[in-house]
Design a protein around this motif. Sequence first.
Motif, PDB file in Angstrom:
ATOM      1  N   CYS A   1     -29.842  23.693 -22.274  1.00 54.59           N
ATOM      2  CA  CYS A   1     -30.494  23.668 -20.960  1.00 54.59           C
ATOM      3  C   CYS A   1     -29.740  22.682 -20.053  1.00 54.59           C
ATOM      4  O   CYS A   1     -29.136  21.726 -20.534  1.00 54.59           O
ATOM      5  N   GLY A   2     -29.837  22.927 -18.768  1.00 54.79           N
ATOM      6  CA  GLY A   2     -29.349  21.967 -17.763  1.00 54.79           C
ATOM      7  C   GLY A   2     -27.881  21.618 -17.918  1.00 54.79           C
ATOM      8  O   GLY A   2     -27.019  22.478 -18.090  1.00 54.79           O
ATOM      9  N   THR A   3     -27.620  20.320 -17.865  1.00 57.45           N
ATOM     10  CA  THR A   3     -26.246  19.836 -17.983  1.00 57.45           C
ATOM     11  C   THR A   3     -25.623  20.257 -19.310  1.00 57.45           C
ATOM     12  O   THR A   3     -24.442  20.607 -19.361  1.00 57.45           O
ATOM     13  N   SER A   4     -26.408  20.246 -20.367  1.00 58.13           N
ATOM     14  CA  SER A   4     -25.875  20.646 -21.670  1.00 58.13           C
ATOM     15  C   SER A   4     -25.468  22.121 -21.654  1.00 58.13           C
ATOM     16  O   SER A   4     -24.509  22.525 -22.327  1.00 58.13           O
TER      17      SER A   4
ATOM     18  N   SER B   1     -27.482  19.478 -27.089  1.00 52.17           N
ATOM     19  CA  SER B   1     -28.593  18.725 -26.502  1.00 52.17           C
ATOM     20  C   SER B   1     -28.352  17.224 -26.614  1.00 52.17           C
ATOM     21  O   SER B   1     -28.124  16.720 -27.714  1.00 52.17           O
ATOM     22  N   GLN B   2     -28.394  16.557 -25.493  1.00 47.94           N
ATOM     23  CA  GLN B   2     -28.262  15.105 -25.507  1.00 47.94           C
ATOM     24  C   GLN B   2     -29.397  14.488 -26.310  1.00 47.94           C
ATOM     25  O   GLN B   2     -29.192  13.761 -27.272  1.00 47.94           O
ATOM     26  N   SER B   3     -30.625  14.775 -25.879  1.00 47.89           N
ATOM     27  CA  SER B   3     -31.801  14.121 -26.477  1.00 47.89           C
ATOM     28  C   SER B   3     -32.088  14.633 -27.882  1.00 47.89           C
ATOM     29  O   SER B   3     -32.647  13.918 -28.714  1.00 47.89           O
TER      30      SER B   3
ATOM     31  N   THR C   1     -35.223  18.772 -26.695  1.00 51.96           N
ATOM     32  CA  THR C   1     -35.583  19.777 -25.693  1.00 51.96           C
ATOM     33  C   THR C   1     -36.317  20.950 -26.349  1.00 51.96           C
ATOM     34  O   THR C   1     -35.791  21.605 -27.257  1.00 51.96           O
TER      35      THR C   1
ATOM     36  N   VAL D   1     -31.672   9.334 -15.877  1.00 53.24           N
ATOM     37  CA  VAL D   1     -32.166  10.692 -16.119  1.00 53.24           C
ATOM     38  C   VAL D   1     -31.054  11.723 -15.894  1.00 53.24           C
ATOM     39  O   VAL D   1     -30.937  12.702 -16.616  1.00 53.24           O
ATOM     40  N   ALA D   2     -30.222  11.475 -14.898  1.00 50.28           N
ATOM     41  CA  ALA D   2     -29.114  12.391 -14.648  1.00 50.28           C
ATOM     42  C   ALA D   2     -28.050  12.179 -15.716  1.00 50.28           C
ATOM     43  O   ALA D   2     -27.544  11.085 -15.914  1.00 50.28           O
ATOM     44  N   SER D   3     -27.723  13.239 -16.399  1.00 51.25           N
ATOM     45  CA  SER D   3     -26.810  13.163 -17.525  1.00 51.25           C
ATOM     46  C   SER D   3     -25.360  13.040 -17.048  1.00 51.25           C
ATOM     47  O   SER D   3     -24.919  13.805 -16.206  1.00 51.25           O
TER      48      SER D   3
ATOM     49  N   LEU E   1     -25.708  20.347  -9.578  1.00 51.53           N
ATOM     50  CA  LEU E   1     -26.935  19.900 -10.247  1.00 51.53           C
ATOM     51  C   LEU E   1     -27.113  18.387 -10.077  1.00 51.53           C
ATOM     52  O   LEU E   1     -28.216  17.912  -9.768  1.00 51.53           O
ATOM     53  N   LYS E   2     -26.010  17.652 -10.271  1.00 54.77           N
ATOM     54  CA  LYS E   2     -26.088  16.188 -10.122  1.00 54.77           C
ATOM     55  C   LYS E   2     -26.561  15.819  -8.732  1.00 54.77           C
ATOM     56  O   LYS E   2     -27.399  14.946  -8.556  1.00 54.77           O
TER      57      LYS E   2
ATOM     58  N   GLU F   1     -30.389  16.837  -8.130  1.00 51.75           N
ATOM     59  CA  GLU F   1     -31.428  16.127  -8.876  1.00 51.75           C
ATOM     60  C   GLU F   1     -31.601  14.671  -8.447  1.00 51.75           C
ATOM     61  O   GLU F   1     -32.716  14.156  -8.526  1.00 51.75           O
TER      62      GLU F   1
HETATM   63  C1  F6R Z   1     -29.362  16.912 -15.842  1.00 51.73           C
HETATM   64  C2  F6R Z   1     -30.165  16.704 -17.035  1.00 51.73           C
HETATM   65  C3  F6R Z   1     -30.897  17.870 -17.624  1.00 51.73           C
HETATM   66  C4  F6R Z   1     -30.627  17.945 -19.125  1.00 51.73           C
HETATM   67  C5  F6R Z   1     -31.469  19.048 -19.773  1.00 51.73           C
HETATM   68  C6  F6R Z   1     -31.142  19.211 -21.243  1.00 51.73           C
HETATM   69  O1  F6R Z   1     -28.730  15.751 -15.439  1.00 51.73           O
HETATM   70  O2  F6R Z   1     -30.221  15.636 -17.551  1.00 51.73           O
HETATM   71  O3  F6R Z   1     -30.521  19.069 -16.996  1.00 51.73           O
HETATM   72  O4  F6R Z   1     -29.263  18.179 -19.314  1.00 51.73           O
HETATM   73  O5  F6R Z   1     -32.825  18.748 -19.615  1.00 51.73           O
HETATM   74  O6  F6R Z   1     -31.395  18.043 -21.945  1.00 51.73           O
HETATM   75  P1  F6R Z   1     -30.841  17.805 -23.397  1.00 51.73           P
HETATM   76  O7  F6R Z   1     -29.359  17.756 -23.298  1.00 51.73           O
HETATM   77  O8  F6R Z   1     -31.439  16.510 -23.833  1.00 51.73           O
HETATM   78  O9  F6R Z   1     -31.280  18.973 -24.238  1.00 51.73           O
END
Ligand code: F6R
Length: 366
Positions: A58-61, A105-107, A110, A156-158, A242-243, A246
């Motif tokens: 999702c998102g940046t990932s 996924s960073q976190s 998700t 919050v912004a990746s 996106l950056k 957001e």
């Molecule tokens: C954008 C941002 C979100 C995450 C998205 C996925 O800056 O932070 O778009 O990239 O919610 O999150 P993860 O990578 O944690 O699955």
Amino acid sequence: EKGGYDHFMLKEIYEQPSVIKDTYRGRLLANQGLIKMAGIEDNLERFLNAERILIVACGTSWHAGLVAEYIIEEFARIPVEVEYASEFRYRNPIINKNDVLIAISQSGETADTLAAIKLAKERGAFVFGVCNVVGSSISRETHAGAYTHAGPEIGVASTKAFTTQITVITMIALRLAKAKGTLSNSDYHRYLQELELIPEKVQDALLTNDAAEAIGKVFQKSSNCLYLGRGYNFPVALEGALKLKEISYIHAEGYPAAEMKHGPIALIDEHMPVIVIAPKQGHYDKVVSNIQEIKSRSGKIIAVVTKGDVQVRELADYVIEVPDTSDALSPLITTIPLQLLSYHIAVLRGCNVDQPRNLAKSVTVE
Ligand code: F6R
């Protein structure tokens, strides 16, 4: 804790040279011509027998996933499909036993990405995770994986998560290419060396900070912004947009540069800033023609170019120069000034950069 920076986001942008190095340390052995990643080595056959690779995020990932599509297909010649996890999980997708699914996924928390993984596992696919948070749900739910070593991302912004995800993906693409013989020996070695040099080049790209701030001052009151790029820099355009949206709440859209004439060109007038990613490698001449099309409609052009560029400089209103690298690795460099531009615009607009409204760092509900 912000290490002297005004915001976590800026600190994290500046950490990129060192965290990219942390991410390839012990894995990229350029002098020996090797990539060593346990999660790949242990499952090499699964990857080599894969009829295709599915990527969910999702998102940046997801933007990192798009870069992965370009680089894995180019280097390793394995078909790749990239999907938003939320769409994938609800459309009864075709998943075969021979498929490899990569979840980014960073976190690692998700909800949609986690659900997509569970679905793929139920259908017999091999699931590989690219996560930043050690021990996260996604890292536990996947069969194997490779961590990014970005360290905690607080903003919050990746930012640094994105470039370290691309670093991991690049190593995977190179390892698979080596096993499949799909890159020439000389190209393979050249890319290993290029990747090793990326932290220095990112450091150099951070010198665009002043230019980004100055350009930010000019455009801080804009209500719209268009980002254009081609090839490897199309996902960078999406990520740039996106950056900006957001953290600054300016409406921004990213497009493949050639798609402009299929719609968004109608938006262009003297009030529309258009950020064009136009490095020398890649589809330079094509992007130059796109820039001419914008100019003839009086759009304001901000171009990210390779140092020493002359052609785009003549056409653009503002240029931001970044160091040269090969096309396939350019997202790691061209992304940097776009992060800085968004950061400065958001600060100038008085926005809460680290905690933008309505957004959560990890999206654990669908
Ligand atoms: C954008 C941002 C979100 C995450 C998205 C996925 O800056 O932070 O778009 O990239 O919610 O999150 P993860 O990578 O944690 O699955």
